[in-house]
Design an enzyme around this catalytic site. Structure first.
Site, PDB file in Angstrom:
ATOM      1  N   THR A  60      25.848  -3.200 -55.718  1.00 58.55           N
ATOM      2  CA  THR A  60      24.423  -4.496 -54.951  1.00 58.55           C
ATOM      3  C   THR A  60      23.828  -4.490 -56.833  1.00 58.55           C
ATOM      4  O   THR A  60      24.581  -4.643 -57.448  1.00 58.55           O
ATOM      5  CB  THR A  60      22.945  -2.815 -54.464  1.00 58.55           C
ATOM      6  OG1 THR A  60      22.288  -3.771 -54.657  1.00 58.55           O
ATOM      7  CG2 THR A  60      22.627  -1.554 -55.478  1.00 58.55           C
ATOM      8  N   LYS A 103      26.583  -7.727 -58.558  1.00 58.54           N
ATOM      9  CA  LYS A 103      27.538  -8.141 -56.783  1.00 58.54           C
ATOM     10  C   LYS A 103      28.323  -9.867 -57.618  1.00 58.54           C
ATOM     11  O   LYS A 103      29.235  -9.925 -57.456  1.00 58.54           O
ATOM     12  CB  LYS A 103      26.883  -8.742 -56.470  1.00 58.54           C
ATOM     13  CG  LYS A 103      26.106  -7.576 -55.290  1.00 58.54           C
ATOM     14  CD  LYS A 103      24.668  -9.056 -54.617  1.00 58.54           C
ATOM     15  CE  LYS A 103      24.832  -7.805 -53.333  1.00 58.54           C
ATOM     16  NZ  LYS A 103      23.652  -8.725 -52.025  1.00 58.54           N
ATOM     17  N   ASN A 105      29.926  -7.577 -52.209  1.00 53.60           N
ATOM     18  CA  ASN A 105      28.927  -6.431 -51.390  1.00 53.60           C
ATOM     19  C   ASN A 105      29.450  -5.422 -51.440  1.00 53.60           C
ATOM     20  O   ASN A 105      28.830  -4.625 -50.966  1.00 53.60           O
ATOM     21  CB  ASN A 105      27.648  -6.832 -51.266  1.00 53.60           C
ATOM     22  CG  ASN A 105      27.977  -6.649 -49.442  1.00 53.60           C
ATOM     23  OD1 ASN A 105      29.102  -6.980 -49.002  1.00 53.60           O
ATOM     24  ND2 ASN A 105      26.415  -7.576 -48.718  1.00 53.60           N
ATOM     25  N   ASP A 142      26.509 -10.545 -45.665  1.00 48.55           N
ATOM     26  CA  ASP A 142      25.518 -10.235 -46.269  1.00 48.55           C
ATOM     27  C   ASP A 142      26.078 -11.555 -45.052  1.00 48.55           C
ATOM     28  O   ASP A 142      24.332 -11.300 -43.991  1.00 48.55           O
ATOM     29  CB  ASP A 142      24.997 -10.684 -47.234  1.00 48.55           C
ATOM     30  CG  ASP A 142      25.042 -10.001 -48.362  1.00 48.55           C
ATOM     31  OD1 ASP A 142      24.732  -8.471 -48.005  1.00 48.55           O
ATOM     32  OD2 ASP A 142      24.629 -10.170 -49.340  1.00 48.55           O
ATOM     33  N   ALA A 189      16.652 -20.733 -53.052  1.00 48.09           N
ATOM     34  CA  ALA A 189      18.061 -20.574 -53.216  1.00 48.09           C
ATOM     35  C   ALA A 189      18.928 -19.854 -53.791  1.00 48.09           C
ATOM     36  O   ALA A 189      20.002 -19.934 -54.923  1.00 48.09           O
ATOM     37  CB  ALA A 189      18.079 -22.208 -53.381  1.00 48.09           C
ATOM     38  N   ALA A 226      21.093 -14.494 -51.901  1.00 42.38           N
ATOM     39  CA  ALA A 226      20.186 -14.378 -50.432  1.00 42.38           C
ATOM     40  C   ALA A 226      20.686 -15.534 -49.390  1.00 42.38           C
ATOM     41  O   ALA A 226      20.816 -16.188 -48.731  1.00 42.38           O
ATOM     42  CB  ALA A 226      18.837 -13.094 -50.098  1.00 42.38           C
ATOM     43  N   ILE A 275      13.818 -12.093 -45.171  1.00 39.27           N
ATOM     44  CA  ILE A 275      14.843 -11.152 -45.087  1.00 39.27           C
ATOM     45  C   ILE A 275      14.267 -10.131 -45.940  1.00 39.27           C
ATOM     46  O   ILE A 275      14.530  -8.980 -46.378  1.00 39.27           O
ATOM     47  CB  ILE A 275      15.798 -12.080 -46.431  1.00 39.27           C
ATOM     48  CG1 ILE A 275      15.689 -12.386 -47.505  1.00 39.27           C
ATOM     49  CG2 ILE A 275      16.834 -12.933 -45.508  1.00 39.27           C
ATOM     50  CD1 ILE A 275      17.266 -12.497 -48.246  1.00 39.27           C
ATOM     51  N   TYR A 278      11.922  -7.104 -47.067  1.00 38.42           N
ATOM     52  CA  TYR A 278      11.543  -5.824 -45.813  1.00 38.42           C
ATOM     53  C   TYR A 278      10.720  -4.874 -46.339  1.00 38.42           C
ATOM     54  O   TYR A 278      10.843  -3.523 -45.547  1.00 38.42           O
ATOM     55  CB  TYR A 278      13.027  -5.258 -44.803  1.00 38.42           C
ATOM     56  CG  TYR A 278      13.729  -4.791 -45.888  1.00 38.42           C
ATOM     57  CD1 TYR A 278      13.863  -3.550 -46.855  1.00 38.42           C
ATOM     58  CD2 TYR A 278      15.061  -4.991 -46.838  1.00 38.42           C
ATOM     59  CE1 TYR A 278      14.663  -2.841 -48.188  1.00 38.42           C
ATOM     60  CE2 TYR A 278      15.218  -5.022 -48.177  1.00 38.42           C
ATOM     61  CZ  TYR A 278      15.032  -3.689 -47.780  1.00 38.42           C
ATOM     62  OH  TYR A 278      16.077  -3.078 -49.474  1.00 38.42           O
TER      63      TYR A 278
HETATM   64  P1  ATR Z   1      18.648 -13.459 -54.797  1.00 42.17           P
HETATM   65  O1  ATR Z   1      19.972 -13.688 -54.878  1.00 42.17           O
HETATM   66  O2  ATR Z   1      17.538 -12.144 -53.746  1.00 42.17           O
HETATM   67  O3  ATR Z   1      18.123 -14.335 -53.419  1.00 42.17           O
HETATM   68  P2  ATR Z   1      16.851 -15.293 -57.057  1.00 42.17           P
HETATM   69  O4  ATR Z   1      18.196 -15.287 -56.819  1.00 42.17           O
HETATM   70  O5  ATR Z   1      16.052 -14.347 -57.421  1.00 42.17           O
HETATM   71  O6  ATR Z   1      17.034 -13.382 -55.535  1.00 42.17           O
HETATM   72  O7  ATR Z   1      16.396 -15.230 -55.531  1.00 42.17           O
HETATM   73  C1  ATR Z   1      14.609 -15.472 -55.945  1.00 42.17           C
HETATM   74  C2  ATR Z   1      14.037 -17.662 -55.000  1.00 42.17           C
HETATM   75  O8  ATR Z   1      12.698 -16.785 -54.158  1.00 42.17           O
HETATM   76  C3  ATR Z   1      14.712 -18.456 -55.212  1.00 42.17           C
HETATM   77  O9  ATR Z   1      14.858 -18.974 -54.694  1.00 42.17           O
HETATM   78  C4  ATR Z   1      13.254 -18.829 -56.047  1.00 42.17           C
HETATM   79  O10 ATR Z   1      12.886 -19.820 -56.365  1.00 42.17           O
HETATM   80  P3  ATR Z   1      13.575 -20.983 -57.562  1.00 42.17           P
HETATM   81  O11 ATR Z   1      15.370 -21.217 -57.577  1.00 42.17           O
HETATM   82  O12 ATR Z   1      12.497 -21.599 -57.714  1.00 42.17           O
HETATM   83  O13 ATR Z   1      13.750 -19.360 -58.755  1.00 42.17           O
HETATM   84  C5  ATR Z   1      12.209 -17.988 -55.031  1.00 42.17           C
HETATM   85  N1  ATR Z   1      10.711 -17.475 -55.422  1.00 42.17           N
HETATM   86  C6  ATR Z   1      10.296 -16.185 -56.330  1.00 42.17           C
HETATM   87  N2  ATR Z   1       9.034 -16.551 -57.050  1.00 42.17           N
HETATM   88  C7  ATR Z   1       9.140 -17.972 -56.054  1.00 42.17           C
HETATM   89  C8  ATR Z   1       7.396 -18.234 -56.385  1.00 42.17           C
HETATM   90  N3  ATR Z   1       6.094 -18.116 -56.721  1.00 42.17           N
HETATM   91  N4  ATR Z   1       7.455 -19.408 -55.786  1.00 42.17           N
HETATM   92  C9  ATR Z   1       8.324 -20.750 -54.887  1.00 42.17           C
HETATM   93  N5  ATR Z   1       9.608 -19.733 -55.221  1.00 42.17           N
HETATM   94  C10 ATR Z   1       9.755 -18.421 -55.797  1.00 42.17           C
END
Ligand code: ATR
Length: 279
Positions: free
Chosen positions: A67, A71, A92, A107, A134, A137, A222, A224
């Site tokens: 985790t 990863k 993972n 995943d 994006a 996840a 996703i 939880y």
């Molecule tokens: P993970 O690997 O768990 O998916 P991550 O790479 O940190 O985590 O991705 C978090 C997602 O939440 C991203 O798509 C992020 O958008 P950005 O690519 O613009 O950063 C999104 N996210 C987090 N906070 C946000 C907010 N306040 N408004 C819109 N999107 C948000």
């Protein structure tokens, strides 16, 4: 469980790892299937990751889950990667076998298995899917949707460059949509998935008008914690079938358990209740 000298060993490596539900989850299955084995929390700092993996292999562990923050680092360390790990760009699940380190990613499996269990009548090919986010996840979710036969994925992310890069990487029918257009993108969709951290305890809420989403659409989150996010509560109130984020976490653990302990375990209501009852 009292172990014998032949016990199979595995665990979850992360930093921090204390919050992980995996030891409880695998512990439940080990006991349920009466397996001579143990699954341990393994707190490993990023700089010690490679040494720790080699040490586990040397100690005869069957493998480990990975985790945050390990990863991606695992990609370079593995002797082989399964196609999912390669496409998602993250590992993972590690399986140690015949002196080699195999990297997998479960995943995408976890996401689609959870949808299938929670909404058996949903069909990937029937209508477009809208994916919010994006990050890692979102990658796993999109890989699973394409493998399941999705003909159109609309990807919405706050930072357009990340959405564009992900859509390009996925080499399938994935089109990115500006974040500001997310409500309109719901028109005609058969599935909405939130993979952003919005709606998580301590984070901002997901600001999304659901009016254009057909009521036949399935809604998945996703996140939880909380189990019923504001998105799922609002979707349920509009009559949508909903699938929560705990199921993905539980299902993604199944292939690793099978690889290390020899039994493909099930996700049951009892397991969900047990995992939720922690402390
Ligand atoms: P993970 O690997 O768990 O998916 P991550 O790479 O940190 O985590 O991705 C978090 C997602 O939440 C991203 O798509 C992020 O958008 P950005 O690519 O613009 O950063 C999104 N996210 C987090 N906070 C946000 C907010 N306040 N408004 C819109 N999107 C948000």
């Amino acid at each position: 469980m009292i172990l014998s000298g032949h016990a199979s060993l595995a665990g979850v490596m992360g930093w921090p790892v204390a919050h992980s539900l995996s030891p409880r989850l695998h512990g439940y299955w080990l006991e349920r299937h009466n397996i001579d084995g143990a699954y341990l929390p393994l707190p490993v700092r990023p700089e010690a990751f490679a040494d720790a993996v080699r040490a586990l292999a040397a100690l005869g562990f069957r493998g480990a889950n990975l985790t945050i923050p390990h990863k991606q680092a695992a990609l370079a360390l593995c002797d082989s990667l399964d196609p999912a790990a390669e496409r998602i760009g993250a590992v993972n699940t590690l399986v140690f076998k015949d002196g080699n380190i195999h990297g997998r990613n479960s995943d995408a499996f976890g996401f689609i298995e959870n949808l299938r269990q929670g909404a058996p009548s949903w069909r990937a090919e029937a209508a477009p899917a809208v994916v919010l986010g994006a990050g890692g996840a979102a990658r796993a979710v999109i890989v699973s949707l394409l493998d399941a036969g999705a003909r159109e994925v609309r990807l919405c992310n706050r930072t357009p460059a990340r959405a564009e890069a992900l859509a390009r990487d996925m080499s399938g029918p994935v089109a990115w949509v500006p974040w500001e257009a997310r409500a309109a993108a719901l028109s005609g969709a058969g599935l909405l998935v939130n993979t952003t951290s919005l709606g998580m305890t301590g984070q901002e809420a997901l600001d999304l008008d659901l009016d254009d989403l057909p009521t036949s659409a399935l809604v998945a989150d996703i996140v939880y914690s909380p189990l019923e996010t504001d998105l799922l509560r609002r979707a349920r109130a509009r009559g949508h079938a909903v699938v929560d984020g705990l199921g993905m976490l539980l299902h993604q653990a199944r292939p690793g358990f099978e690889a290390w302990f020899g039994v493909m375990p099930e996700v049951t209501p009892d397991l969900r209740a047990f995992v939720l009852k922690r402390e």
